[in-house]
Write an enzyme that holds these catalytic residues in place. Sequence first.
Site, PDB file in Angstrom:
ATOM      1  N   ASN A 116       0.924  -0.996  -0.011  1.00  0.00           N
ATOM      2  CA  ASN A 116      -0.032   0.000   0.009  1.00  0.00           C
ATOM      3  C   ASN A 116       0.825   1.265  -0.009  1.00  0.00           C
ATOM      4  O   ASN A 116       2.141   1.115   0.541  1.00  0.00           O
ATOM      5  CB  ASN A 116      -1.056  -0.054   1.277  1.00  0.00           C
ATOM      6  CG  ASN A 116      -0.284   0.730   2.338  1.00  0.00           C
ATOM      7  OD1 ASN A 116      -0.557   1.906   2.431  1.00  0.00           O
ATOM      8  ND2 ASN A 116       0.306  -0.068   3.106  1.00  0.00           N
ATOM      9  N   PHE A 120      -1.670   7.960   4.486  1.00  0.00           N
ATOM     10  CA  PHE A 120      -2.335   8.556   5.716  1.00  0.00           C
ATOM     11  C   PHE A 120      -3.925   9.522   5.142  1.00  0.00           C
ATOM     12  O   PHE A 120      -3.968  10.602   5.668  1.00  0.00           O
ATOM     13  CB  PHE A 120      -1.690   9.748   6.267  1.00  0.00           C
ATOM     14  CG  PHE A 120      -0.391   8.963   7.082  1.00  0.00           C
ATOM     15  CD1 PHE A 120      -0.308   7.696   7.309  1.00  0.00           C
ATOM     16  CD2 PHE A 120       0.620   9.952   7.518  1.00  0.00           C
ATOM     17  CE1 PHE A 120       0.719   7.027   7.841  1.00  0.00           C
ATOM     18  CE2 PHE A 120       1.608   9.255   8.337  1.00  0.00           C
ATOM     19  CZ  PHE A 120       1.622   7.804   8.732  1.00  0.00           C
ATOM     20  N   SER A 189       5.976   4.831   8.546  1.00  0.00           N
ATOM     21  CA  SER A 189       5.037   4.859   7.469  1.00  0.00           C
ATOM     22  C   SER A 189       6.191   5.115   6.110  1.00  0.00           C
ATOM     23  O   SER A 189       6.618   6.161   6.142  1.00  0.00           O
ATOM     24  CB  SER A 189       3.901   5.375   7.047  1.00  0.00           C
ATOM     25  OG  SER A 189       3.455   5.332   5.761  1.00  0.00           O
ATOM     26  N   ASN A 191       5.135   5.902   3.359  1.00  0.00           N
ATOM     27  CA  ASN A 191       4.536   6.551   2.263  1.00  0.00           C
ATOM     28  C   ASN A 191       3.983   7.998   2.396  1.00  0.00           C
ATOM     29  O   ASN A 191       3.347   8.512   1.680  1.00  0.00           O
ATOM     30  CB  ASN A 191       2.863   5.790   2.099  1.00  0.00           C
ATOM     31  CG  ASN A 191       3.072   4.441   1.920  1.00  0.00           C
ATOM     32  OD1 ASN A 191       3.885   4.272   0.948  1.00  0.00           O
ATOM     33  ND2 ASN A 191       2.372   3.309   2.578  1.00  0.00           N
ATOM     34  N   THR A 192       4.726   8.779   3.614  1.00  0.00           N
ATOM     35  CA  THR A 192       4.837  10.241   3.498  1.00  0.00           C
ATOM     36  C   THR A 192       6.284  10.455   3.544  1.00  0.00           C
ATOM     37  O   THR A 192       7.033  10.240   4.243  1.00  0.00           O
ATOM     38  CB  THR A 192       4.310  10.387   5.209  1.00  0.00           C
ATOM     39  OG1 THR A 192       3.020  10.145   5.316  1.00  0.00           O
ATOM     40  CG2 THR A 192       4.185  11.982   5.205  1.00  0.00           C
ATOM     41  N   LYS A 228       5.768   3.884  17.068  1.00  0.00           N
ATOM     42  CA  LYS A 228       5.682   2.766  16.085  1.00  0.00           C
ATOM     43  C   LYS A 228       6.793   2.753  15.076  1.00  0.00           C
ATOM     44  O   LYS A 228       7.025   3.731  14.307  1.00  0.00           O
ATOM     45  CB  LYS A 228       4.359   2.423  15.336  1.00  0.00           C
ATOM     46  CG  LYS A 228       4.162   1.234  14.422  1.00  0.00           C
ATOM     47  CD  LYS A 228       2.977   1.406  14.122  1.00  0.00           C
ATOM     48  CE  LYS A 228       2.738  -0.016  13.098  1.00  0.00           C
ATOM     49  NZ  LYS A 228       1.043  -0.192  12.633  1.00  0.00           N
ATOM     50  N   ASN A 257       5.830  -1.628  11.605  1.00  0.00           N
ATOM     51  CA  ASN A 257       5.011  -1.036  10.521  1.00  0.00           C
ATOM     52  C   ASN A 257       5.550  -1.961   9.247  1.00  0.00           C
ATOM     53  O   ASN A 257       6.132  -3.053   9.389  1.00  0.00           O
ATOM     54  CB  ASN A 257       5.453   0.440  10.228  1.00  0.00           C
ATOM     55  CG  ASN A 257       4.229   1.152   9.628  1.00  0.00           C
ATOM     56  OD1 ASN A 257       3.683   0.615   8.941  1.00  0.00           O
ATOM     57  ND2 ASN A 257       4.250   2.293  10.240  1.00  0.00           N
TER      58      ASN A 257
END
Length: 354
Positions: A116, A120, A189, A191-192, A228, A257
């Site tokens: 994915n 967010f 994450s 993805n940021t 996390k 994560n």
Amino acid sequence: MRIYPLVFKHVFTKMDPEKAHYFAFDAIKLAQRVGLTKAVRKFFAPDPKLRRTVMGIDFPSPFGLAAGFDKGATGILALSDIGFGHVEIGTVTGQAQPGNELPRLFRLVEDRAVINRMGFNNEGAETVAARVATARQQLKSDYTGTRPVIGVNIGKTKLVELEDAIGDYLESTRQLANHADYLVVNVSSPNTPGLRLLQSVESLRPLLREVGELADQVAGRHLPLLVKIAPDLSDEDVADVAKLATELNLDGIIATNTTITRDGLTSDSARVEEIGAGGLSGAPLKRRSLEVLRQLRELVPAQMTLIAVGGVENAGDVKARLYAGADLVQGYTAFLYEGPFWARAINKELARNL
């Protein structure tokens, strides 16, 4: 009980993964709204022998749902009704944001994995806070004994620069702390852009200290705070995080994560390359997440909580994490493959053998 995997194979695999997720989640929420999940709550409820107290909070089961499934806190009651001992919502950001462009969710069925790059996507801390408050009050009303627990996972708004990240996390904390049972700072994450840079001890120290202080102030009590981390940290970096968590008297660490690596996949390599960037979750993460858990358990004080997540598919995986030192265990990706009876099956097996 095994109908859902057939539905997944013959129906959901033919749908866009994100649309399939929302379709299935909406069905669970609809069942809750019409009173179906409440009517069968006893069927799904964890055995009382699974209850445990962690971070001063009573959990009905050590097994819960990881952040990422219910980003907007729209299904807490429904997910609680089907057997999860806790539901961690989010990741929530200080400002509402749409997330990354579509498509952004991909299945690797052969690996029982997902990639994915959602980014967010959420409606922002203020909107989500109202939903968490309502759900928490409803859970208190519905459960006379140990109720399911609500965790809140917060992250950085994409448009906010890294140098302003602390203020952004503090905005989420200000809105959400009073309604959470525990709070998680997500700095892992992929993805940021730039987010994982916050995992360095120099950046993490002031972030965790300020969020923790504000959370307690807003909640009017000590609100358990966790961080996390990513599975892609080196062993040296994991050790540094453990040392910092101990220094700050952090309540816990969530490991781990999603990963940016693509090692050991059986899926077609061309297909994986075509998908491109994103965090990989599911069965391939099992080995590394367990390694990080074991390392942390050796390094942090016995009273510090460790929540294990990554590659958890069945009760055997949950038991392995508990025996390796986890206080709680979370799952997510296997839920997409196994469906609404998944948590019940795990709790039932845990009650027999734990």
